[in-house]
Structures are given as structure tokens and as C-alpha cells.
Design an enzyme around this catalytic site. Structure first.
Site, PDB file in Angstrom:
ATOM      1  N   HIS A   1       0.807  -1.234   0.000  1.00 15.51           N
ATOM      2  CA  HIS A   1       0.000   0.000   0.000  1.00 15.51           C
ATOM      3  C   HIS A   1       0.832   1.272   0.000  1.00 15.51           C
ATOM      4  CE1 HIS A   1      -1.880  -3.324   2.278  1.00 15.51           C
ATOM      5  NE2 HIS A   1      -2.848  -3.102   1.414  1.00 15.51           N
TER       6      HIS A   1
ATOM      7  N   GLU B   1      -2.963   3.280   2.067  1.00 10.64           N
ATOM      8  CA  GLU B   1      -2.428   3.921   0.844  1.00 10.64           C
ATOM      9  C   GLU B   1      -2.595   5.440   0.924  1.00 10.64           C
ATOM     10  OE1 GLU B   1      -3.816   2.441  -3.015  1.00 10.64           O
ATOM     11  OE2 GLU B   1      -3.431   4.441  -3.830  1.00 10.64           O
TER      12      GLU B   1
ATOM     13  N   CYS C   1      -5.785   1.951 -10.717  1.00 17.70           N
ATOM     14  CA  CYS C   1      -4.870   1.052 -11.427  1.00 17.70           C
ATOM     15  C   CYS C   1      -5.619   0.114 -12.374  1.00 17.70           C
ATOM     16  CB  CYS C   1      -4.041   0.256 -10.421  1.00 17.70           C
ATOM     17  SG  CYS C   1      -4.971  -1.055  -9.645  1.00 17.70           S
TER      18      CYS C   1
ATOM     19  N   SER D   1     -10.121  -4.492   2.568  1.00 13.53           N
ATOM     20  CA  SER D   1      -9.571  -4.383   1.215  1.00 13.53           C
ATOM     21  C   SER D   1     -10.426  -3.417   0.409  1.00 13.53           C
ATOM     22  CB  SER D   1      -9.560  -5.768   0.555  1.00 13.53           C
ATOM     23  OG  SER D   1      -9.483  -5.630  -0.842  1.00 13.53           O
ATOM     24  N   SER D   2      -9.845  -2.270   0.073  1.00 13.67           N
ATOM     25  CA  SER D   2     -10.607  -1.232  -0.624  1.00 13.67           C
ATOM     26  C   SER D   2     -11.149  -1.737  -1.956  1.00 13.67           C
ATOM     27  CB  SER D   2      -9.704  -0.017  -0.853  1.00 13.67           C
ATOM     28  OG  SER D   2     -10.342   0.926  -1.670  1.00 13.67           O
TER      29      SER D   2
HETATM   30  S1  SF4 Z   1      -4.580  -3.144  -6.706  1.00  9.07           S
HETATM   31 FE1  SF4 Z   1      -3.456  -1.930  -8.234  1.00  9.07          FE
HETATM   32  S2  SF4 Z   1      -2.262  -0.443  -7.069  1.00  9.07           S
HETATM   33 FE2  SF4 Z   1      -2.935  -2.042  -5.625  1.00  9.07          FE
HETATM   34  S3  SF4 Z   1      -1.257  -3.506  -5.596  1.00  9.07           S
HETATM   35 FE3  SF4 Z   1      -2.658  -4.206  -7.187  1.00  9.07          FE
HETATM   36  S4  SF4 Z   1      -1.881  -3.283  -9.107  1.00  9.07           S
HETATM   37 FE4  SF4 Z   1      -0.943  -2.196  -7.394  1.00  9.07          FE
END
Ligand code: SF4
Length: 332
Positions: A87, A139, A208, A236-237
Site C-alpha cells: 500500500h 495507501e 490502477c 480491502s478497498s
Molecule cells: S490493486 Fe493496483 S495499485 Fe494495488 S497492488 Fe494491485 S496493481 Fe498495485
């Protein structure tokens, strides 16, 4: 849609498996960082915060010798590796690690690091920065902690965006958390850009690829199923967002579960079609466990609904890569 039992047997159930689902490249890299550190240096390996938000993953690594802490002051003076989670961390964390001579391995996802760098560039260009994200998520704490206190203002909702008063609207920029709802984020950014046309943002959004793709697959499946299971943790977002996306796209019976024993079967009476997906930190072995649980209750047939193919790969942190190369064990 109602399922009718086969004579003398289990009721039929069509399972639509969302693809992509589960582990993203950032999570694979973070988990491998801890595993490689354990293999190279032996136990213990200290990990600041859950390496990824998944209890199963954390427990598996604990069993191999990882010790999880929330802050570095819980780590004794040690030569053992200290890993920072996917994060990302505020700048104060690597600074403290350096002061204490820790052997730090940074497993921050490169896509989170990219957001950190964007924020720094805006700051050095004299811009006030808005971070679109959720308070309390590590994060968000990591991104805010890249810059001096007060440089970044957190905005969580479109209403926040409507109320926000910048010091100078001509010197304004935004960055976002990587795991937001694509649709919510677009709404918030639309409010900001309408109010502050000069606001500067990322060339390509900060959400992402993994978050975007998993939401896209759920959007395809949610309208055509009676219920949907999201495998993921409550903290977990991106998993929480998958549940919301399912609900907003026509599936009122969405459940977020960490393991099969958390499934609320009372909410699944009479279903004929079920969607299954998994957040970016949830391993496929749990998806298989969930499918097995449904197979015990229903006569299932499984079909994959694919939104996009993924081929993203992030190499391990440099130090581990170099050691792997030197030992001739490069995983690539
Ligand atoms: S969800 Fe996206 S930002 Fe988060 S670890 Fe996975 S690839 Fe990276």
C-alpha cells in the site's frame, strides 16, 4: 430466476466466474518479496502492516516466519529484513528505518509509487493537491505522508468536492487512490474540473489497471446473476468497491466473504445464477474453496466471463533481483 432441484438431487446453479479476478501484479510482487526474503535470509522477516489485505495470505506468511507489525517501533533492533507493504508508506517510515539501520525492502506497488511521484511533482511546481480517496486506508496515509503536513487535502465524496475551497484555484492538482470505484471517482473529478477548470490531473487516471479491470468484469456479470460473491477482506478497498459495483449494476445480493464458512446461505435461497469474483489481494485457492462450497449445495456448471486479458508484471525490489541474479535463481 428460481432453481428447481433435479429429481432426487441438488438444484442446478450456473456459476459465472469474473475474469480478471484475484491477485494483481502488485500483490504478486509484494507476497513474493516476503517469500524471497524468507528464503534468502531465513526467519524472521518483519513486515510493516498486512503485506496485502488478506488474512489467508498473512497467516500463510506468518507460518513461514514473517512477523507482522503496524509500526516500526514494534520491531526490535535487528539485522533481519523489514518489508513495507504494497500500500505504500509515508516518507517518515523509510527515514526511521534508515535511522535504525534496518535492512528495508520496499514492496510498495509501483503504481502507488507513481502516484507518490505525481504528488511530489505537483508540490514542487507550487500546486495545492487534492487526493481523492478513503480516509483511514494505508495507501492514503502513505500518499499524504509523501509531503509536508497540509500540502494534500483528502476528498472522499462528490459533496466534499463541491465544498472544497482551494487557496488558489489556478494552482491546483489532483491525484487519486489506486483502488477507488471508477464511476465514483469520475463523478468527483467531474465536480472538481467543473468548479476549477485549471485543475491539473494525471495523464492517465491513477486508478490502477487491476481495479479497473475487476470492476469491468463485475459490471458484465452483475446484471445477469441472482447473487454475487466477492472474495476479499473487509479492509480491502478494491474488494469493497467490487461489492458496490455489483449492487449498483443490478445485483442486490452481493456478499463480501473471506472464506467459504462466511457465506450467508440464507440470502441465497432459490438462486439459479451466481457470479464470483475476487479482490486483488484474494488468492485463487479461496475462489476454488468457494466454488467447492457451492458444489456441495448445488449441481454447478461454471462459465468464465472475461472483460479483458491481463499480462502486467512487476519485477521484485532491486535488492532481491540483484541477489537472485547473483545466485542464478532469477524467477523470470
Ligand atoms: S490493486 Fe493496483 S495499485 Fe494495488 S497492488 Fe494491485 S496493481 Fe498495485
Amino acid at each position: 430466476m428460481t432453481a428447481h432441484p433435479m429429481p432426487g438431487g441438488k438444484p442446478p446453479l450456473k456459476v459465472l466466474l469474473c475474469s480478471p479476478r484475484g491477485f494483481c501484479a502488485g500483490v504478486v510482487r509484494a507476497v513474493e518479496t516476503v517469500e524471497r526474503a524468507l528464503a534468502l535470509y531465513g526467519a524472521p522477516v518483519y513486515v510493516r502492516h498486512e503485506i496485502v489485505h488478506n488474512r489467508y495470505v498473512v497467516e500463510s506468511l506468518k507460518a513461514k516466519g514473517a512477523i507482522f507489525v503496524e509500526e516500526l517501533d514494534e520491531v526490535p533492533d535487528t539485522q533481519a529484513p523489514v518489508v513495507f507493504s504494497a500500500h505504500g508508506v509515508p516518507k517518515s517510515v523509510p527515514e526511521e528505518a534508515a535511522k535504525r539501520n534496518f535492512f528495508a525492502l520496499d514492496a510498495t506497488c509501483p503504481l502507488v509509487t507513481k502516484v507518490h511521484r505525481e504528488a511530489e511533482i505537483h508540490f514542487h511546481r507550487g500546486r495545492e493537491i487534492v487526493l481523492v480517496g478513503h480516509a483511514g486506508h494505508p495507501e492514503v496515509a502513505g500518499t499524504i505522508g509523501q509531503l509536508p503536513a497540509g500540502a494534500i487535502t483528502l476528498i472522499e465524496t462528490a459533496a466534499d468536492a463541491g465544498r472544497f475551497m482551494p487557496k488558489d484555484p489556478t494552482k491546483l492538482a489532483y491525484v487519486t487512490q489506486t483502488t477507488l470505484s471508477v464511476d465514483d471517482c469520475a463523478e468527483i473529478i467531474a465536480v472538481l474540473t467543473e468548479r476549477f477548470p485549471a485543475i491539473v490531473g494525471p495523464q492517465k487516471e491513477d486508478i490502477c489497471y487491476a481495479t479497473t479491470n475487476r470492476q469491468e468484469a463485475v459490471k458484465r456479470v452483475a446484471p445477469i446473476v441472482d447473487a454475487l460473491i466477492v472474495v476479499g477482506a473487509p479492509n480491502s478497498s478494491n474488494s469493497q468497491r467490487l461489492k458496490e459495483v455489483a449492487e449498483r449494476n443490478g445485483c442486490s445480493q452481493a456478499q463480501l466473504v473471506q472464506r467459504a464458512d462466511e457465506i450467508d446461505w440464507s440470502r441465497l435461497a432459490g438462486i439459479a445464477r451466481l457470479g464470483i469474483t475476487a479482490g486483488a489481494s484474494a488468492p485463487e485457492v479461496i475462489v476454488e474453496e468457494i466454488i467447492d462450497a457451492f458444489a456441495a449445495h448445488y449441481e454447478i456448471s461454471v462459465e468464465t466471463v472475461s472483460a479483458v486479458e491481463e499480462s502486467m508484471f512487476f519485477p521484485l525490489p532491486r535488492h532481491l533481483r540483484d541477489l537472485d541474479k547473483a545466485a542464478g535463481t532469477a524467477a523470470e
